[in-house]
Enzyme design. Structure first.
Site, short mmCIF file in Angstrom:
data_model
loop_
_atom_site.label_atom_id
_atom_site.label_comp_id
_atom_site.label_asym_id
_atom_site.label_seq_id
_atom_site.Cartn_x
_atom_site.Cartn_y
_atom_site.Cartn_z
N LYS A 10 9.73 2.53 0.78
CA LYS A 10 8.57 2.52 1.77
C LYS A 10 8.05 4.12 2.11
O LYS A 10 8.98 4.66 2.57
CB LYS A 10 8.94 1.69 2.78
CG LYS A 10 7.84 1.52 3.81
CD LYS A 10 8.67 0.17 4.93
CE LYS A 10 7.53 0.08 5.80
NZ LYS A 10 7.92 -0.85 7.00
N ASP A 28 1.25 -11.53 6.53
CA ASP A 28 2.14 -10.85 5.53
C ASP A 28 3.54 -10.07 6.06
O ASP A 28 4.13 -9.62 5.14
CB ASP A 28 1.16 -9.56 4.92
CG ASP A 28 0.73 -8.90 6.39
OD1 ASP A 28 0.13 -9.40 7.18
OD2 ASP A 28 0.82 -7.61 6.35
N GLY A 39 0.80 -1.30 0.04
CA GLY A 39 0.17 -0.03 0.07
C GLY A 39 0.81 1.02 0.11
O GLY A 39 0.11 2.43 -0.25
P1 AMP Z 1 1.77 -3.42 8.10
O1 AMP Z 1 0.93 -3.27 9.27
O2 AMP Z 1 2.92 -2.31 7.96
O3 AMP Z 1 2.46 -4.67 7.75
O4 AMP Z 1 0.75 -2.84 6.79
C1 AMP Z 1 -0.44 -3.55 6.64
C2 AMP Z 1 -0.90 -3.21 5.20
O5 AMP Z 1 -1.15 -1.91 5.32
C3 AMP Z 1 0.32 -3.50 3.95
O6 AMP Z 1 -0.60 -3.86 2.95
C4 AMP Z 1 0.58 -1.89 3.94
O7 AMP Z 1 1.08 -1.78 2.61
C5 AMP Z 1 -0.63 -1.08 4.16
N1 AMP Z 1 -0.02 0.36 4.81
C6 AMP Z 1 0.46 0.89 5.93
N2 AMP Z 1 0.36 1.99 5.96
C7 AMP Z 1 0.03 2.36 4.79
C8 AMP Z 1 -0.51 3.64 4.35
N3 AMP Z 1 0.10 4.93 5.07
N4 AMP Z 1 -0.90 3.85 3.09
C9 AMP Z 1 -1.26 2.85 2.46
N5 AMP Z 1 -1.19 1.57 2.77
C10 AMP Z 1 -0.63 1.34 3.98
MG MG Z 2 3.64 -5.36 6.58
#
Ligand code: AMP
Ligand code: MG
Length: 480
Positions: free
Chosen positions: A106, A245, A86
Site C-alpha cells: 500500500k 469498498d 489507486g
Molecule cells: P480509501 O479512502 O483509502 O478507501 O481510498 C479510496 C480510494 O482512493 C481507493 O480507490 C484508493 O486506492 C484511492 N486512493 C487513496 N489515496 C490515494 C493516493 N494517494 N493515490 C491514489 N489513489 C489513492
Molecule cells: Mg479503501
C-alpha cells in the site's frame, strides 16, 4: 526467530484467473532509500515470509509475483463511484500449509486506478494502520494484518511535505462489496458469476446440493459481518469510513483510515473530520453494515433466480437475518464482559441499564468494564461508580452472578478474556507516531508490546489504560 531463516516467497496468483477487467498488471515505482521500520516477526513466521526490504519497498519484484492492482467500485458516503487500487499493488498470494493470503503493498506508486492521486502513502497513517490492525488481531477481531512498514526515503506532498512509507498488508483476500459492485455495473452476469465462484472457492465456503451457491455466499457474508460488527461494538471500535469498498466479503476489518476507539461511552460518537452527517457513527455501524450487504445482495440478484421477484425475496431473507445474528453475537459478548455464562431474558435490561448509566456519567468505555473485572476496590472514585443508581445496578448484577453455579474466580477469568486491559488509545497512538516520525521508534515498539496481549492485565498495561488527558474530542483525517 528461527523459522525466518528458511523463509521464502511462494506465490500463487489465483486472482489472474478472473477476467482481465478485474485487474491491471503494473509494477511498483521504485523508491530512493527504503528502510524497514516495522516488521511483524510473528506474522512473518506464520507466512514463511522473508524480511525482504526489496519486496516491501517495491524496488525488487520477487519471483512469481503477480504485481497487480484490483478494479473495484463502491458507494462512498452513499454515492456510487468507480475506484480501484489507486495505491495498492498485490505482490501475490503467499502459499502456506493452511491458507494463501494476499500480500499487498500500500503506497507503492501510481496504478491505472490512481485517478488524481500520487499512489503514495505517508509514514504516520501507515504506522497507525500497523499498530491498530495488530491490536485488533490481538483483541480477537477479524482483520487484515500488517507485515511491514518501510520508510521510502522520499517525501510526499499533502497539506505539507511528509515522509513517505509503504505498508505490506496481509489479507485473506481483497474482495470487497465494491468488487462485486464493479462486476455488476461494468461487467456482465457472467463476470459476476465468475467473481462469485472465485470467492466461494477462495473462501472455502461449503456448498450444499439443494441450495443456490450464490445464496450461500450471501449468507456467509451476512454471518461474518454480523460477527465482525458485534466484535467492533463490544470493544468500542469506530471504523470511520464504512464505504462499500471498505467492506470485505471475508469479514475482515479493512482500511484503517480514520478509525478510532472511543474513550467515553457515547453512541453518537464520530471521529472522522469528513463525516459531517455522522453516517458512520458508532451506533450506526450495524445499520450501515446492513446497507452495505444490501448493495452486495443486489449484485447477486441475477444469480439467485431467473425470476426477479423471487431473487429479491431470497436476497432480502438473507439480509434480514443480520439483525438477529448480530444481536445474538452481541448478547453473548456483552454477557461474557459481565461474567455471565448463560443467557436470561432479564439480561437485556441489565445491559441496557449499565450502558445508560455509563453514557450519562460519560464513563470511559474500556475502563468501566476493566474496573468491573477488577472488583469494586479499583473503581472507587469515578463518577459512575459513586452514583446510587449504579449501586442498585451493581446489586442486581451480583444477584445475577449468584444465580449461576460459577465461582468468583471463574467469573473473573471469563471477564478478563472479554474486557481488554489495553486498547490503542488515540492519544497514546498519536504520541508514539509523533516520536516515530522524529526517528524514535522505541515508544511505538513499547506500545505494540502492550497491545499484543490486551487481555493480559499486566503491570505494563496500567500506564496505557489511563483515559485521555484532554477533554477535546479526538479527530481523525482521511488525508492519508
Ligand atoms: P480509501 O479512502 O483509502 O478507501 O481510498 C479510496 C480510494 O482512493 C481507493 O480507490 C484508493 O486506492 C484511492 N486512493 C487513496 N489515496 C490515494 C493516493 N494517494 N493515490 C491514489 N489513489 C489513492
Ligand atoms: Mg479503501
Amino acid at each position: 526467530m528461527k523459522g525466518l531463516s528458511k523463509a521464502k516467497w511462494n506465490f500463487n496468483n489465483s486472482y489472474k484467473e478472473l477476467p482481465e477487467k478485474f485487474y491491471a498488471v503494473n509494477a511498483p515505482t521504485p523508491v530512493r532509500a527504503p528502510k524497514i521500520v516495522a516488521f511483524n516477526e510473528e506474522l512473518a513466521e506464520c507466512l514463511g515470509a522473508p524480511k525482504d526490504t526489496g519486496a516491501f519497498s517495491g524496488n525488487t519484484i520477487p519471483k512469481g509475483a503477480a504485481m497487480l492492482s484490483q478494479a473495484y467500485a463502491g458507494h462512498q458516503f452513499g454515492h456510487f463511484t468507480m475506484l480501484g487500487d489507486g495505491r495498492a499493488i498485490l505482490i501475490g498470494e503467499q502459499v502456506t500449509k493452511f491458507n494463501s493470503p494476499d500480500i499487498q503493498l500500500k503506497g507503492a506508486g501510481r496504478t491505472p486506478y490512481s485517478r488524481g492521486g500520487d499512489g503514495r502513502a505517508a509514514l504516520g497513517p501507515m504506522l497507525r494502520e500497523y499498530i491498530i490492525s495488530d491490536a485488533m488481531h490481538a483483541l480477537g477481531i477479524p482483520t487484515t494484518r500488517s507485515l511491514a512498514v518501510v520508510e521510502t526515503g522520499e517525501t510526499i506532498m499533502r497539506e505539507k511535505e511528509l515522509p513517505g512509507a509503504i505498508l505490506t498488508r496481509v489479507a485473506a483476500d481483497h474482495i470487497r462489496v465494491g468488487t462485486f459492485e464493479f462486476a455488476s455495473r461494468f461487467g456482465t452476469k457472467e463476470d459476476v458469476a465468475c467473481l462469485a465462484d472465485y470467492t466461494l472457492k477462495r473462501q472455502r465456503i461449503p456448498l450444499a446440493a439443494d441450495e443456490n451457491k450464490y445464496l450461500l455466499l450471501l449468507r456467509a457474508a451476512v454471518n461474518k459481518q454480523a460477527f465482525l460488527l458485534a466484535k467492533w461494538q463490544l470493544v468500542g471500535f469506530v471504523h470511520g469510513v464504512m464505504n462499500t469498498d471498505n467492506m470485505t466479503i471475508s469479514g475482515e476489518t479493512i482500511d484503517y483510515g480514520p478509525c478510532a476507539f472511543m474513550d467515553e461511552y457515547e453512541p453518537s460518537v464520530v471521529f472522522s473530520s469528513i463525516d459531517k452527517y455522522a453516517r458512520y457513527s458508532y451506533e450506526n455501524q450495524p445499520k450501515i453494515a446492513v446497507w452495505n450487504l444490501s448493495r452486495f445482495a443486489e449484485t447477486l440478484l441475477p444469480l439467485l433466480s431467473d425470476d426477479e421477484n423471487s431473487a429479491v425475496a431470497a436476497g432480502q431473507k438473507e439480509i434480514d437475518k443480520f439483525a438477529e445474528l448480530y444481536q445474538n453475537f452481541w448478547n453473548v459478548g456483552m454477557g461474557a464482559k459481565l461474567g455471565l455464562f448463560n443467557r436470561k431474558p432479564e439480561d437485556d435490561s441489565l445491559f441496557a441499564e449499565l450502558l445508560r448509566l455509563m453514557r450519562e456519567s460519560k464513563a470511559d468505555y474500556t475502563n468501566t468494564f476493566r474496573a468491573l473485572t477488577l472488583s469494586e476496590k479499583e473503581v472507587a472514585g469515578t463518577k459512575l461508580f459513586s452514583r446510587p443508581e449504579f449501586h442498585k445496578w451493581n446489586e442486581k448484577w451480583r444477584t445475577r452472578h449468584s444465580n449461576q453455579t460459577k465461582t468468583k474466580s471463574e467469573i473473573e477469568t471469563l471477564m478478563k478474556k472479554h474486557n481488554p486491559a489495553a486498547i490503542p488509545r488515540n492519544e497514546r497512538v498519536e504520541e508514539v507516531l509523533r516520536e516515530a516520525q522524529k526517528g524514535d521508534y522505541e515508544p511505538m515498539n513499547k506500545l505494540l508490546a502492550v497491545l499484543k496481549e490486551p487481555y493480559g492485565y499486566t503491570r505494563a498495561q496500567e500506564e496505557y489504560s489511563k483515559p485521555p488527558q484532554s477533554s477535546c474530542r479526538y479527530q481523525t483525517f482521511c488525508g492519508t
